[in-house]
Write a protein that holds these residues in place. Structure first.
Motif, short mmCIF file in Angstrom:
data_model
loop_
_atom_site.label_atom_id
_atom_site.label_comp_id
_atom_site.label_asym_id
_atom_site.label_seq_id
_atom_site.Cartn_x
_atom_site.Cartn_y
_atom_site.Cartn_z
N ALA A 53 0.82 -1.21 0.00
CA ALA A 53 0.00 0.00 0.00
C ALA A 53 0.86 1.26 0.00
CB ALA A 53 -0.94 0.00 1.20
N VAL A 54 1.87 1.30 0.86
CA VAL A 54 2.75 2.47 0.92
C VAL A 54 3.49 2.65 -0.40
CG1 VAL A 54 4.83 3.43 2.02
CG2 VAL A 54 2.96 2.54 3.43
N ASP A 55 3.96 1.56 -0.97
CA ASP A 55 4.65 1.63 -2.26
C ASP A 55 3.74 2.24 -3.32
OD1 ASP A 55 6.94 1.22 -3.86
OD2 ASP A 55 6.24 -0.75 -4.49
N ALA A 56 2.49 1.82 -3.37
CA ALA A 56 1.53 2.36 -4.34
C ALA A 56 1.24 3.84 -4.07
CB ALA A 56 0.23 1.55 -4.31
N ILE A 57 1.00 4.18 -2.81
CA ILE A 57 0.69 5.56 -2.43
C ILE A 57 1.83 6.50 -2.79
CG2 ILE A 57 0.38 7.06 -0.41
CD1 ILE A 57 -1.31 4.64 0.77
N LEU A 58 3.07 6.04 -2.60
CA LEU A 58 4.21 6.91 -2.86
C LEU A 58 4.48 7.11 -4.35
CD1 LEU A 58 6.70 5.93 -0.01
CD2 LEU A 58 5.05 7.82 -0.12
N THR A 59 3.75 6.42 -5.23
CA THR A 59 3.85 6.75 -6.66
C THR A 59 3.23 8.12 -6.91
OG1 THR A 59 1.75 5.69 -7.29
CG2 THR A 59 3.76 4.32 -7.36
N LEU A 60 2.42 8.60 -5.97
CA LEU A 60 1.74 9.89 -6.12
C LEU A 60 2.07 10.89 -5.03
CD1 LEU A 60 -1.82 8.51 -6.99
CD2 LEU A 60 -0.12 9.44 -8.58
N LEU A 61 2.33 10.41 -3.83
CA LEU A 61 2.50 11.29 -2.67
C LEU A 61 3.97 11.54 -2.37
CD1 LEU A 61 0.65 12.41 -0.17
CD2 LEU A 61 1.81 10.58 1.06
N PRO A 62 4.42 12.80 -2.47
CA PRO A 62 5.80 13.09 -2.07
C PRO A 62 5.90 13.17 -0.55
CG PRO A 62 4.70 15.11 -2.73
CD PRO A 62 3.71 13.98 -2.96
N ILE A 63 7.01 12.70 -0.01
CA ILE A 63 7.25 12.77 1.43
C ILE A 63 7.94 14.10 1.73
CG2 ILE A 63 8.55 11.76 3.36
CD1 ILE A 63 6.12 10.11 2.58
N ASP A 64 7.49 14.75 2.79
CA ASP A 64 8.01 16.07 3.18
C ASP A 64 9.52 16.03 3.38
OD1 ASP A 64 8.35 18.64 4.21
OD2 ASP A 64 6.58 18.52 5.47
N ASP A 65 10.20 17.00 2.81
CA ASP A 65 11.65 17.08 3.03
C ASP A 65 12.02 18.31 3.86
OD1 ASP A 65 11.24 19.02 1.09
OD2 ASP A 65 12.69 18.19 -0.32
N PHE A 66 11.02 18.99 4.42
CA PHE A 66 11.28 20.08 5.34
C PHE A 66 11.30 19.58 6.79
CE2 PHE A 66 9.15 22.77 1.98
CZ PHE A 66 10.32 23.34 1.53
N GLU A 67 10.50 18.56 7.07
CA GLU A 67 10.41 17.97 8.40
C GLU A 67 11.59 17.03 8.64
OE1 GLU A 67 8.16 18.36 10.95
OE2 GLU A 67 7.34 20.00 9.76
N PRO A 68 12.18 17.05 9.83
CA PRO A 68 13.30 16.15 10.09
C PRO A 68 12.89 14.67 10.15
CG PRO A 68 12.80 17.46 12.04
CD PRO A 68 11.94 17.98 10.93
N GLU A 69 11.65 14.40 10.55
CA GLU A 69 11.14 13.03 10.65
C GLU A 69 9.73 13.00 10.04
OE1 GLU A 69 13.31 11.35 14.63
OE2 GLU A 69 11.63 12.73 14.92
N PRO A 70 9.64 12.97 8.71
CA PRO A 70 8.34 13.07 8.04
C PRO A 70 7.52 11.80 8.03
CG PRO A 70 10.06 12.82 6.43
CD PRO A 70 10.75 12.92 7.75
N VAL A 71 8.08 10.72 8.53
CA VAL A 71 7.37 9.45 8.64
C VAL A 71 7.40 9.04 10.10
CG1 VAL A 71 7.37 7.00 7.97
CG2 VAL A 71 8.01 8.76 6.29
N ALA A 72 6.27 8.54 10.58
CA ALA A 72 6.20 8.05 11.95
C ALA A 72 5.63 6.63 11.92
CB ALA A 72 5.31 8.95 12.81
N ARG A 73 6.02 5.86 12.92
CA ARG A 73 5.48 4.50 13.05
C ARG A 73 5.08 4.27 14.50
NH1 ARG A 73 8.85 0.89 15.62
NH2 ARG A 73 11.05 1.45 15.72
N MET A 74 4.11 3.38 14.68
CA MET A 74 3.70 3.03 16.03
C MET A 74 4.80 2.21 16.69
SD MET A 74 0.39 0.87 17.39
CE MET A 74 -0.82 2.02 16.78
N GLY A 75 5.20 2.62 17.88
CA GLY A 75 6.22 1.89 18.62
C GLY A 75 5.66 0.63 19.25
N VAL A 76 6.53 -0.34 19.45
CA VAL A 76 6.15 -1.59 20.09
C VAL A 76 5.90 -1.32 21.58
CG1 VAL A 76 6.91 -3.93 20.68
CG2 VAL A 76 7.47 -2.95 18.43
N VAL A 77 4.74 -1.73 22.06
CA VAL A 77 4.40 -1.52 23.47
C VAL A 77 5.41 -2.27 24.34
CG1 VAL A 77 2.66 -1.93 25.25
CG2 VAL A 77 1.95 -1.18 22.97
N GLY A 78 6.01 -1.54 25.27
CA GLY A 78 6.97 -2.13 26.19
C GLY A 78 8.38 -2.21 25.66
N ASP A 79 8.58 -1.93 24.37
CA ASP A 79 9.92 -2.00 23.77
C ASP A 79 10.01 -1.00 22.61
OD1 ASP A 79 12.48 -2.66 23.02
OD2 ASP A 79 11.98 -4.71 22.38
#
Length: 143
Positions: A53-79
């Motif tokens: 899904a992300v691969d397909a979406i990124l054919t159209l959506l540019p990722i921000d290059d002004f933000e230092p961390e433009p992608v976020a992910r859910m962290g593993v609970v407890g680790d």
């Protein structure tokens, strides 16, 4: 039918992506995520894993290059330092498509839910692996 549009990007998702502006956030989540609870529009990609899904979406959506961390992910609970394979795979896709190193911010589970409530849209995938939840910040297209 349209030319040069990835076949996974249907009319609803295409419209949602086109309405997003610079700095807007897109949530792409696994099948365990409470997508409708976020209170924002949901586009379903059932049967599609989050990496595809992300691969397909990124054919159209540019990722921000002004933000230092433009992608976020859910962290593993407890680790929070753990990097599940799905997170590594999505990070690799982002960097391959963007052609640059992209830093990924780790967000605690409930903070992730709060951030997703501010997203423009939630893309609910069929990803079965836990912690397959990401926030992508839209950048600009430079011609």
């Amino acid at each position: 039918m349209l030319k040069n549009i990835h076949p996974l990007i249907g009319p609803e998702l295409l419209s949602a992506l086109a309405r997003m502006g610079h700095g807007d956030t897109l949530a792409v989540v696994d099948n365990n995520y409470p997508a409708y609870a976020a209170g924002v529009p949901v586009v379903r990609l059932d049967g599609v894993d989050v990496v595809t899904a992300v691969d397909a979406i990124l054919t159209l959506l540019p990722i921000d290059d002004f933000e230092p961390e433009p992608v976020a992910r859910m962290g593993v609970v407890g680790d929070p330092d753990a990097v599940p394979p799905v997170a590594r795979e999505v990070g690799d896709v982002v960097e391959r498509v963007e052609g640059r190193q992209v830093r990924v911010r780790v967000v605690e589970r409930f903070d992730f839910y709060a951030e997703a409530r501010r997203a423009s849209v939630v893309v609910a995938t069929g990803e079965t692996r836990a912690y397959g939840c990401f926030l992508l910040t839209k950048g600009v297209i430079r011609l």
